[in-house]
Design an enzyme around this catalytic site. Structure first.
Site, PDB file in Angstrom:
ATOM      1  CB  CYS A   1     131.341 122.460  27.366  1.00 18.41           C
ATOM      2  SG  CYS A   1     131.383 121.648  26.166  1.00 18.41           S
TER       3      CYS A   1
ATOM      4  CD  GLU B   1      98.576 119.825  47.701  1.00 19.57           C
ATOM      5  OE1 GLU B   1      97.978 119.818  47.231  1.00 19.57           O
ATOM      6  OE2 GLU B   1      99.337 119.119  48.171  1.00 19.57           O
TER       7      GLU B   1
ATOM      8  CD  GLU C   1      93.183 128.480  51.242  1.00 21.04           C
ATOM      9  OE1 GLU C   1      92.016 128.422  51.661  1.00 21.04           O
ATOM     10  OE2 GLU C   1      93.713 127.930  50.048  1.00 21.04           O
TER      11      GLU C   1
ATOM     12  CB  CYS D   1     134.124 120.706  29.115  1.00 23.32           C
ATOM     13  SG  CYS D   1     133.041 119.668  28.665  1.00 23.32           S
TER      14      CYS D   1
ATOM     15  CG  ASP E   1      88.604  81.938  40.273  1.00 28.56           C
ATOM     16  OD1 ASP E   1      89.107  82.515  38.961  1.00 28.56           O
ATOM     17  OD2 ASP E   1      89.270  82.224  41.456  1.00 28.56           O
ATOM     18  CB  ALA E   2      83.407  79.015  42.606  1.00 29.19           C
TER      19      ALA E   2
ATOM     20  CG  ASP F   1     104.969 119.083  51.701  1.00 29.37           C
ATOM     21  OD1 ASP F   1     104.446 119.170  50.893  1.00 29.37           O
ATOM     22  OD2 ASP F   1     105.700 119.343  52.736  1.00 29.37           O
TER      23      ASP F   1
ATOM     24  CE1 TYR G   1      94.899 123.637  45.964  1.00 28.36           C
ATOM     25  CE2 TYR G   1      95.094 122.154  48.302  1.00 28.36           C
ATOM     26  CZ  TYR G   1      95.226 122.964  46.397  1.00 28.36           C
ATOM     27  OH  TYR G   1      96.002 121.491  45.910  1.00 28.36           O
TER      28      TYR G   1
ATOM     29  CE  LYS H   1      94.309 129.575  47.543  1.00 31.06           C
ATOM     30  NZ  LYS H   1      93.800 128.420  47.076  1.00 31.06           N
TER      31      LYS H   1
ATOM     32  CE  LYS I   1     103.031 125.554  47.912  1.00 32.44           C
ATOM     33  NZ  LYS I   1     102.613 124.268  47.763  1.00 32.44           N
TER      34      LYS I   1
ATOM     35  CB  SER J   1     102.470 124.747  39.572  1.00 33.20           C
ATOM     36  OG  SER J   1     103.086 125.384  38.482  1.00 33.20           O
ATOM     37  CG  LEU J   2     100.239 128.031  43.411  1.00 37.13           C
ATOM     38  CD1 LEU J   2      99.876 127.686  45.382  1.00 37.13           C
ATOM     39  CD2 LEU J   2      99.436 129.131  43.068  1.00 37.13           C
TER      40      LEU J   2
ATOM     41  CE  LYS K   1     107.028 126.637  48.285  1.00 40.55           C
ATOM     42  NZ  LYS K   1     108.027 125.607  47.944  1.00 40.55           N
TER      43      LYS K   1
ATOM     44  CB  CYS L   1     134.035 116.897  25.427  1.00 36.67           C
ATOM     45  SG  CYS L   1     134.257 118.532  24.982  1.00 36.67           S
TER      46      CYS L   1
ATOM     47  CE1 TYR M   1      86.490  87.920  44.179  1.00 35.62           C
ATOM     48  CE2 TYR M   1      88.070  87.906  46.438  1.00 35.62           C
ATOM     49  CZ  TYR M   1      87.211  88.518  45.058  1.00 35.62           C
ATOM     50  OH  TYR M   1      87.009  89.913  45.109  1.00 35.62           O
ATOM     51  CG  ASP M   2      83.174  84.696  41.494  1.00 41.79           C
ATOM     52  OD1 ASP M   2      83.314  84.306  40.975  1.00 41.79           O
ATOM     53  OD2 ASP M   2      83.391  85.548  41.367  1.00 41.79           O
TER      54      ASP M   2
ATOM     55  CB  CYS N   1     130.380 118.676  24.625  1.00 43.09           C
ATOM     56  SG  CYS N   1     130.586 118.292  25.895  1.00 43.09           S
TER      57      CYS N   1
HETATM   58  S1  IVH Z   1      96.145 127.112  45.451  1.00 41.42           S
HETATM   59  C1  IVH Z   1      95.699 127.461  40.662  1.00 41.42           C
HETATM   60  N1  IVH Z   1      95.963 126.866  47.973  1.00 41.42           N
HETATM   61  O1  IVH Z   1     100.789 123.867  45.534  1.00 41.42           O
HETATM   62  C2  IVH Z   1      96.884 127.076  41.596  1.00 41.42           C
HETATM   63  N2  IVH Z   1      97.566 125.077  46.060  1.00 41.42           N
HETATM   64  O2  IVH Z   1     102.707 124.952  44.674  1.00 41.42           O
HETATM   65  C3  IVH Z   1      95.343 126.788  42.948  1.00 41.42           C
HETATM   66  N3  IVH Z   1      98.958 123.482  47.488  1.00 41.42           N
HETATM   67  O3  IVH Z   1      99.645 122.729  43.328  1.00 41.42           O
HETATM   68  C4  IVH Z   1      96.109 126.444  43.978  1.00 41.42           C
HETATM   69  N4  IVH Z   1      97.995 124.049  49.037  1.00 41.42           N
HETATM   70  O4  IVH Z   1      98.721 121.063  45.340  1.00 41.42           O
HETATM   71  C5  IVH Z   1      96.603 125.967  46.880  1.00 41.42           C
HETATM   72  N5  IVH Z   1      96.140 126.040  49.901  1.00 41.42           N
HETATM   73  C6  IVH Z   1      96.690 125.486  49.111  1.00 41.42           C
HETATM   74  C7  IVH Z   1      97.095 124.794  48.497  1.00 41.42           C
HETATM   75  C8  IVH Z   1      97.838 124.721  47.749  1.00 41.42           C
HETATM   76  C9  IVH Z   1      98.755 123.132  49.028  1.00 41.42           C
HETATM   77  C10 IVH Z   1      99.100 123.097  46.168  1.00 41.42           C
HETATM   78  C11 IVH Z   1      99.274 122.748  45.056  1.00 41.42           C
HETATM   79  C12 IVH Z   1      99.912 123.487  44.393  1.00 41.42           C
HETATM   80  C13 IVH Z   1     100.928 123.748  44.320  1.00 41.42           C
HETATM   81  C14 IVH Z   1     101.343 125.052  44.334  1.00 41.42           C
END
Ligand code: IVH
Length: 688
Positions: free
Chosen positions: A433, A181, A123, A415, A40-41, A127, A233, A297, A125, A89-90, A321, A418, A43-44, A439
């Site tokens: 069911c 992201e 814009e 079912c 440890d000494a 991943d 974003y 948006k 999205k 989320s969207l 999508k 059950c 390392y420190d 069940c």
């Molecule tokens: S706007 C109020 N813009 O997609 C919501 N989201 O499926 C603001 N994501 O939770 C989100 N690229 O994690 C926005 N250009 C982009 C994005 C984006 C990826 C994600 C984000 C969100 C999820 C929804």
């Protein structure tokens, strides 16, 4: 402390680089491999030397240094962070029609005339996984994952190591939360996997998983060695506005030093959005990271504010999508699963196959009609597809590859869990069911739902434990969970359990005896009543007693109780029928009474009612409104603490009558209820 000996800047820099590498190596030996090579000494001493050099030559922005890491042992778990503004989320769109519907919905909500322009920003999205970065007085102070949208995990130390994230920004308001992201490029992902393979370490299925796995490391020195990047974003909490359009937010973020998703375009029509979508989809191979669609948006932030949110997603944005990825594989067997509400769902077990970077081994077949329509059989070659985060689906079977002994699939009439009859209502696709809580499959699924994250959220009661407790007869109904203390002696004897795990579980259970009405309603697992509808019910009825007293015995369209139920946003006749069936089922009500005896259910507390002139008042909208859309009017009234009812009664305080109001206006006059014009209403609530 001795000053570092005089050395040139260059050689100090080299020494610091070497020290950082050495310390990072010793961190790993110590924390992860339990095999320290130095005391440890010693390392420190290395660390102090690096700190001294960094006083003269601070690490450049984005460079990870072990002097900034927590130093001691990595924490056992991430701390929780409550989001000051929820991380939403969207909603999804899958077709040009869905995109056009989105524009139409927005226009209708805002009551825009046909010739009023509506700008929408498009814009990519990304991943990856979303993250919220907090800046105070221009300094990066905290990063949190999305979690359940209300509460995420504190990943500040990890985000510190991401070069794309500015650690200081100038010209920003005192408080600024940047949302965006965390992601990995495909090239970086390939290189990482190659290195992982060489080290006989975990291989990641796709860049998204690799990014998530790299960020969620308790030891930030590991994150530091992973090639993570960030796009900004959106905003969370801000102490002052930084723009008045979405486009303006992008410009400001870029100015602060963030990377922003590109390309982007402000479009005036749904057609323009769809063209943009097609173009970016076509350009995907040239974009170095994975996209799963385009986000649309509403550009004006004033419009965004008016549009607000519905449950967990904004009304002002949607994710369009990209088309699904497909692959061919063999369907090995069809298994029928019994869900929480008794629905029999056929699931296809597949020979594992890689579909767009994700290994798929199961797909849903939805219901009997779906299997018959697609003529899917055990042993078939099938085409499957997956789109983003949705469950993989079977597109079609390939009958030409079928053996001579192949037989059509016969849907069970009982079912599988059950053995009781499984029946299909005349106008429904689902076979159910008839066993109800008798069940075991339904009972277990109901229990799992009851303790799940968005319901009672009881830590330590995972799916596996629930299943075991059910099989052993310790927990059959929700109330039994709160009586587990009776079994503590037996629990301590379980494999891998002991005094501590039992006492932790008991505390986790006790901590949840007090629960908000909306979570409680959601936890009941009523068919078609998700989180959003549960909240609406809680808002409307406020207490469980009131709710139970006012859910009608039948769907009698004439009754005030029924009218009020279907006047609640999102509740139409079909959902109402399920709610009515649930609260009129003696077996269900016995289970509800039983669990209520163990709980303290908190009435729904209205928000923002402080100085609102309509807090607690019941209002009815009727006729055609001209300045507000009907949904906007309702949402606005509810946000101000009013209750929106569907029919006029002696409990109504205001009827807001638009053009061509009819019977409700008459009823108001009969009962002497105050009638307001739309303008009068707007001036009453201060929105004129
Ligand atoms: S706007 C109020 N813009 O997609 C919501 N989201 O499926 C603001 N994501 O939770 C989100 N690229 O994690 C926005 N250009 C982009 C994005 C984006 C990826 C994600 C984000 C969100 C999820 C929804």
């Amino acid at each position: 402390m001795s000053p570092p000996p005089k050395k040139s800047v260059k050689s100090l820099e080299m020494e610091a680089t070497l020290l950082r590498a050495q310390i990072a190596r010793h961190d790993i030996l110590y924390h992860q491999q339990d095999a320290p090579e130095i005391s440890d000494a010693e390392y420190d001493k290395l660390k102090r030397r690096l700190e001294d050099i960094e006083k003269i030559l601070p690490p450049t922005d984005g460079l990870f240094s072990p002097t900034q890491s927590v130093g001691a042992k990595p924490a056992a778990a991430f701390a929780k962070v409550r989001h000051r503004v929820p991380m939403l989320s969207l909603g999804n769109a899958f077709s040009p029609e869905d995109a056009a519907d989105f524009c139409e919905r927005v226009r209708k909500f805002l009551n825009l005339s046909e010739d009023t322009p509506l700008e929408i920003l498009a814009e990519p999205k990304i991943d990856g996984l979303s993250c919220s970065l907090r800046y105070e007085n221009g300094k990066f102070v905290q990063a949190a994952t999305r979690g359940d949208g209300e509460e995420g995990e504190d990943v500040t130390a990890n985000i510190m190591t991401v070069a794309d994230v500015p650690k200081t920004i100038t010209g920003a308001p005192d408080i600024l939360e940047v949302r965006g992201e965390i992601y990995m490029t495909r090239d970086d992902f390939d290189a990482l996997n190659a290195a992982q393979e060489a080290a006989e370490d975990k291989i990641f299925a796709n860049p998204r998983n690799a990014a998530a796995g790299s960020l969620r490391q308790l030891d930030p020195t590991i994150t530091a060695r992973r090639p993570l990047r960030f796009f900004g974003y959106a905003l969370g909490e801000t102490s002052a506005p930084i723009a008045d359009t979405q486009e303006g937010i992008r410009a400001a973020l870029e100015q602060f030093g963030f990377q922003i998703p590109a390309p982007a375009a402000v479009c005036g029509t749904a057609d323009a959005l769809v063209t943009f979508h097609e173009n970016v989809y076509g350009a995907r191979p040239d974009i170095p990271y994975d996209l799963d669609g385009i986000v649309y948006k509403v550009n004006s932030l004033e419009f965004q504010r008016r549009l607000g949110f519905i449950s967990r997603a904004p009304r002002w944005a949607i994710a369009h999508k990209f088309p699904a990825e497909q692959a061919e594989t063999v369907l090995e067997a069809i298994e029928v699963q019994v869900g929480r509400t008794g629905t029999l769902t056929p699931v296809a077990h597949l020979k594992p196959v890689n579909v767009g970077g994700v290994i798929v081994s199961r797909a849903t077949l939805h219901n009997q009609d779906e299997i018959e329509r697609k003529d899917v059989r055990a042993g078939d070659h099938v085409i499957i597809q997956r789109a983003g985060d949705v469950i993989p689906q079977i597109v079609r079977s390939l009958p030409e590859k079928r053996g001579a002994d192949s037989l059509p699939y016969v849907f069970p009439q009982n079912c599988p869990a059950c053995g009781r009859a499984a029946v299909r209502a005349e106008d429904e696709a689902a076979t159910r069911c008839t066993g109800g809580l008798l069940c075991p499959a339904q009972a277990v699924e109901r229990l799992k739902h009851f303790v799940s994250r968005l319901a009672f959220d009881i830590e330590g009661l995972g799916d596996k434990i629930i299943r075991e407790f059910y099989d052993e007869g310790i927990v059959r109904l929700p109330a039994d969970i709160f009586r587990l203390a009776r079994h503590t002696d037996a629990l301590k004897e379980r494999d891998g359990w002991g005094e501590l795990s039992v006492s932790n579980l008991m505390s986790a259970i006790d901590a949840r005896r007090r629960i908000g009405l909306e979570r409680f309603i959601y936890a009941l697992g009523i068919r078609q009543v998700g989180q959003a509808t549960a909240k609406k019910l809680a808002m409307h009825y406020e207490t469980l007693e009131n709710l139970r007293a006012h859910i009608p015995a039948t769907a009698d369209a004439e009754s005030t109780a029924y009218q009020n139920l279907i006047a609640i946003e999102d509740i139409g006749p079909a959902v109402a029928a399920d709610i009515i069936a649930f609260f009129n089922d003696a077996q269900q009500m016995a289970a509800v009474d039983d669990v209520c005896a163990e709980l303290d259910i908190q009435p729904y507390i209205r928000v923002q009612t402080g100085d609102s002139p309509v807090a607690g008042k019941t209002v009815v909208f009727t006729g055609k409104l001209t300045r507000l859309g009907r949904e906007e009017a309702k949402a606005q009234a509810e946000a101000l603490g009013a209750k929106v009812a569907g029919s006029v009664s002696k409990n109504t305080q205001y009827v807001i009558a638009g053009e061509d109001a009819g019977s409700k206006l008459k009823k108001a006059a009969e009962l002497g209820v105050t009638v307001l014009s739309e303008d009068e209403w707007l001036s009453l609530v201060g929105k004129a």
